[in-house]
Design an enzyme around this catalytic site. Structure first.
Site, PDB file in Angstrom:
ATOM      1  N   GLU A  11       1.051  -1.420   0.044  1.00 43.52           N
ATOM      2  CA  GLU A  11       0.369  -0.043   0.447  1.00 43.52           C
ATOM      3  C   GLU A  11       1.183   1.251  -0.117  1.00 43.52           C
ATOM      4  OE1 GLU A  11      -3.907   0.531   2.321  1.00 43.52           O
ATOM      5  OE2 GLU A  11      -2.674   1.922   3.435  1.00 43.52           O
ATOM      6  N   GLN A  68      -7.920  -3.566   8.671  1.00 42.37           N
ATOM      7  CA  GLN A  68      -6.822  -3.174   9.140  1.00 42.37           C
ATOM      8  C   GLN A  68      -6.053  -4.008  10.022  1.00 42.37           C
ATOM      9  OE1 GLN A  68      -6.523  -0.257   9.740  1.00 42.37           O
ATOM     10  NE2 GLN A  68      -7.563   0.696  10.680  1.00 42.37           N
ATOM     11  N   LYS A 119       7.991   4.129   3.034  1.00 41.62           N
ATOM     12  CA  LYS A 119       9.022   3.706   2.935  1.00 41.62           C
ATOM     13  C   LYS A 119       9.742   2.002   1.632  1.00 41.62           C
ATOM     14  CE  LYS A 119       9.042   4.916   7.713  1.00 41.62           C
ATOM     15  NZ  LYS A 119       8.881   4.361   8.821  1.00 41.62           N
ATOM     16  N   HIS A 176      -8.378   3.129  -4.244  1.00 41.76           N
ATOM     17  CA  HIS A 176      -8.750   3.466  -3.113  1.00 41.76           C
ATOM     18  C   HIS A 176     -10.497   4.303  -3.741  1.00 41.76           C
ATOM     19  CE1 HIS A 176      -6.136   1.554   0.796  1.00 41.76           C
ATOM     20  NE2 HIS A 176      -6.176   0.715  -0.688  1.00 41.76           N
ATOM     21  N   THR A 183      -4.275   4.512  -1.409  1.00 49.09           N
ATOM     22  CA  THR A 183      -5.382   5.106  -0.472  1.00 49.09           C
ATOM     23  C   THR A 183      -5.596   6.401  -0.665  1.00 49.09           C
ATOM     24  OG1 THR A 183      -3.638   6.897   1.021  1.00 49.09           O
ATOM     25  CG2 THR A 183      -3.638   4.656   1.777  1.00 49.09           C
ATOM     26  N   ALA A 193     -20.659   1.896   3.263  1.00 49.95           N
ATOM     27  CA  ALA A 193     -19.151   0.983   2.382  1.00 49.95           C
ATOM     28  C   ALA A 193     -20.042   0.217   1.205  1.00 49.95           C
ATOM     29  CB  ALA A 193     -18.660   0.318   2.789  1.00 49.95           C
TER      30      ALA A 193
HETATM   31  P1  FAD Z   1     -19.246   0.463   6.628  1.00 52.33           P
HETATM   32  O1  FAD Z   1     -18.283  -1.135   6.670  1.00 52.33           O
HETATM   33  O2  FAD Z   1     -19.693   1.389   5.964  1.00 52.33           O
HETATM   34  O3  FAD Z   1     -18.462   0.342   8.151  1.00 52.33           O
HETATM   35  C1  FAD Z   1     -18.448   1.361   9.170  1.00 52.33           C
HETATM   36  C2  FAD Z   1     -18.831   1.822  10.690  1.00 52.33           C
HETATM   37  O4  FAD Z   1     -20.771   0.819  10.309  1.00 52.33           O
HETATM   38  C3  FAD Z   1     -18.884   0.045  11.466  1.00 52.33           C
HETATM   39  O5  FAD Z   1     -18.894   0.163  12.373  1.00 52.33           O
HETATM   40  C4  FAD Z   1     -20.066  -1.453  10.616  1.00 52.33           C
HETATM   41  O6  FAD Z   1     -19.748  -1.927  11.635  1.00 52.33           O
HETATM   42  C5  FAD Z   1     -21.313  -0.305  10.803  1.00 52.33           C
HETATM   43  N1  FAD Z   1     -21.914  -0.026   9.317  1.00 52.33           N
HETATM   44  C6  FAD Z   1     -21.517  -1.259   8.825  1.00 52.33           C
HETATM   45  N2  FAD Z   1     -23.100  -1.464   7.896  1.00 52.33           N
HETATM   46  C7  FAD Z   1     -24.060  -0.634   8.335  1.00 52.33           C
HETATM   47  C8  FAD Z   1     -25.842  -0.798   8.032  1.00 52.33           C
HETATM   48  N3  FAD Z   1     -26.148  -0.900   7.077  1.00 52.33           N
HETATM   49  N4  FAD Z   1     -25.647  -0.184   9.330  1.00 52.33           N
HETATM   50  C9  FAD Z   1     -25.700   0.110  10.387  1.00 52.33           C
HETATM   51  N5  FAD Z   1     -23.861  -0.329  10.462  1.00 52.33           N
HETATM   52  C10 FAD Z   1     -23.808  -0.029   9.060  1.00 52.33           C
HETATM   53  N6  FAD Z   1      -9.960   5.272   5.050  1.00 52.33           N
HETATM   54  C11 FAD Z   1      -9.403   7.042   3.751  1.00 52.33           C
HETATM   55  O7  FAD Z   1     -10.357   7.882   4.648  1.00 52.33           O
HETATM   56  N7  FAD Z   1      -8.805   6.823   2.644  1.00 52.33           N
HETATM   57  C12 FAD Z   1      -8.258   5.082   2.776  1.00 52.33           C
HETATM   58  O8  FAD Z   1      -7.966   5.147   1.522  1.00 52.33           O
HETATM   59  C13 FAD Z   1      -8.850   4.921   3.682  1.00 52.33           C
HETATM   60  N8  FAD Z   1      -8.134   2.714   3.211  1.00 52.33           N
HETATM   61  C14 FAD Z   1      -8.210   1.765   4.367  1.00 52.33           C
HETATM   62  C15 FAD Z   1      -8.421   0.572   3.444  1.00 52.33           C
HETATM   63  C16 FAD Z   1      -8.042  -0.480   4.564  1.00 52.33           C
HETATM   64  C17 FAD Z   1      -7.519  -1.856   4.038  1.00 52.33           C
HETATM   65  C18 FAD Z   1      -8.832  -0.055   5.748  1.00 52.33           C
HETATM   66  C19 FAD Z   1      -8.762  -0.984   6.942  1.00 52.33           C
HETATM   67  C20 FAD Z   1      -9.667   0.951   6.771  1.00 52.33           C
HETATM   68  C21 FAD Z   1      -9.149   1.986   5.202  1.00 52.33           C
HETATM   69  N9  FAD Z   1      -9.465   3.526   5.760  1.00 52.33           N
HETATM   70  C22 FAD Z   1      -9.534   4.444   4.721  1.00 52.33           C
HETATM   71  C23 FAD Z   1     -10.681   3.661   6.639  1.00 52.33           C
HETATM   72  C24 FAD Z   1     -12.081   3.708   7.026  1.00 52.33           C
HETATM   73  O9  FAD Z   1     -12.777   4.383   5.983  1.00 52.33           O
HETATM   74  C25 FAD Z   1     -12.383   3.963   8.359  1.00 52.33           C
HETATM   75  O10 FAD Z   1     -11.914   2.802   9.072  1.00 52.33           O
HETATM   76  C26 FAD Z   1     -14.460   4.083   8.107  1.00 52.33           C
HETATM   77  O11 FAD Z   1     -14.714   4.888   9.772  1.00 52.33           O
HETATM   78  C27 FAD Z   1     -14.412   2.918   7.876  1.00 52.33           C
HETATM   79  O12 FAD Z   1     -14.629   2.254   6.639  1.00 52.33           O
HETATM   80  P2  FAD Z   1     -15.815   1.305   6.057  1.00 52.33           P
HETATM   81  O13 FAD Z   1     -15.644   1.367   4.325  1.00 52.33           O
HETATM   82  O14 FAD Z   1     -14.832  -0.191   7.214  1.00 52.33           O
HETATM   83  O15 FAD Z   1     -16.921   1.297   6.566  1.00 52.33           O
END
Ligand code: FAD
Length: 287
Positions: free
Chosen positions: A17, A175, A271, A76, A48, A124
């Site tokens: 990444e 994560q 890095k 992303h 990202t 998401a």
């Molecule tokens: P979601 O899957 O939407 O989940 C968010 C929260 O809502 C969770 O607590 C979930 O349990 C809950 N939830 C999901 N669906 C529902 C529903 N229908 N009803 C009620 N609750 C629900 N951030 C950036 O800004 N840029 C990046 O490039 C980036 N890359 C990442 C790459 C990886 C591998 C990871 C693990 C994280 C990354 N993040 C990035 C961080 C991420 O955007 C945050 O963790 C964010 O808070 C959650 O994103 P998500 O897509 O997991 O959200």
């Protein structure tokens, strides 16, 4: 090349990444980093997306650069504070650039937003369904072995993970985590809940004590005692800390592969030297 096909056809995959710059004048330095990382022949490189789309243009620019240099990019995309029009525009830009892999994310909710996400998408899973309906993309999503910080429990998080799979996600990337038993337990629960798409393990080599405060605390993941002891021992010597962090990451990845976790993603923090050292430590397992 779609990542789901790479995973289906290779026993072990190792991906990397990178993050894009915040300013245009730093783009050429980021491109050099990417080009250096490509010489290690990763299965793909993810790029990202800055908070609330702040690096949108640079993310797709770096992804296109990866293609030009013969690599496979994973771009992303977050939907926080984004209108449907903006998301459509980014998807079109990615398609035009020949990018076929998207990691679809909600993004972190900024502190000043008190309800909703400030945009047209709430989770998401909604973004995944939208991307699926708007092109032939391979779609990845995020998952959290220790639960997402907003979730009540790992189990409720996995329930929503299943919605991401049902919406069209082809794979998941975790994560960062430091205790492999957490991943093994998480994968068991995923399987019991019907989450069957491949799970890629995200590993962050911690090479400086300051990283613990920044990256690790933000992610909400726990720091095992072995790791805490290591940082306490080496905190006064930057080079020793770096070596110890690389050694920890190598041992963590070796244990994962030896236990059948065949898809590894390294958070490189841009890095290349650190990444090269980690890859050298697992070379015999990935050849
Ligand atoms: P979601 O899957 O939407 O989940 C968010 C929260 O809502 C969770 O607590 C979930 O349990 C809950 N939830 C999901 N669906 C529902 C529903 N229908 N009803 C009620 N609750 C629900 N951030 C950036 O800004 N840029 C990046 O490039 C980036 N890359 C990442 C790459 C990886 C591998 C990871 C693990 C994280 C990354 N993040 C990035 C961080 C991420 O955007 C945050 O963790 C964010 O808070 C959650 O994103 P998500 O897509 O997991 O959200």
């Amino acid at each position: 090349m779609k990542i789901k096909d790479i995973i289906a056809n290779k026993k072990i995959t190792v991906s990397l990444e990178v993050f894009p710059p915040k300013q245009w004048d730093k783009l050429s330095a980021s491109k050099k980093t990417v080009e250096q990382l490509l010489t290690y022949e990763p299965d793909f490189i993810s790029v990202t997306y800055g908070a609330a789309g702040t690096t949108s243009g640079y993310t797709s620019e770096l992804a296109r650069d990866i293609i030009e240099h013969g690599g496979v990019p994973l771009s992303h995309l977050t939907c926080i504070q984004a209108s449907e029009k903006k998301i459509t525009q980014v998807i079109e830009e990615l398609r035009a650039g020949g990018i076929t892999n998207i990691l679809a994310l909600r993004g972190d909710i900024p502190k000043d937003i008190t309800s909703g996400t400030g945009g047209d998408f709430h989770y998401a899973s909604e973004l995944i369904a939208y991307i699926k309906a708007h092109g032939d993309f391979c779609i990845g999503a995020a998952c959290y072995p220790e639960k997402h910080p907003e979730s009540k429990s790992v189990q409720s998080d996995i329930y929503y993970l299943k919605l991401k799979q049902d919406a069209g996600a082809d794979f998941l990337t975790t994560q960062m985590f430091f205790d492999n038993t957490l991943l093994y337990r998480f994968k068991e629960k995923c399987a019991q809940t019907g989450v069957t798409i491949p799970i890629i393990a995200g590993i962050m080599p911690i090479t400086a004590v300051s990283q613990i405060g920044r990256s690790v605390s933000l992610s909400g993941c726990t720091v095992p005692k072995e790791f805490a002891d290591l940082t306490a021992t080496y905190s006064s010597n930057a080079e020793d800390m770096r070596k110890a962090g690389i050694d920890f990451a190598v041992r963590q990845i070796r244990d994962l592969i030896e236990n059948g976790q065949n898809n590894i993603h390294i958070y490189t923090m841009n890095k290349p030297e650190t990444t090269a050292a980690v890859l050298a430590g697992i070379k015999d397992l990935i050849q």
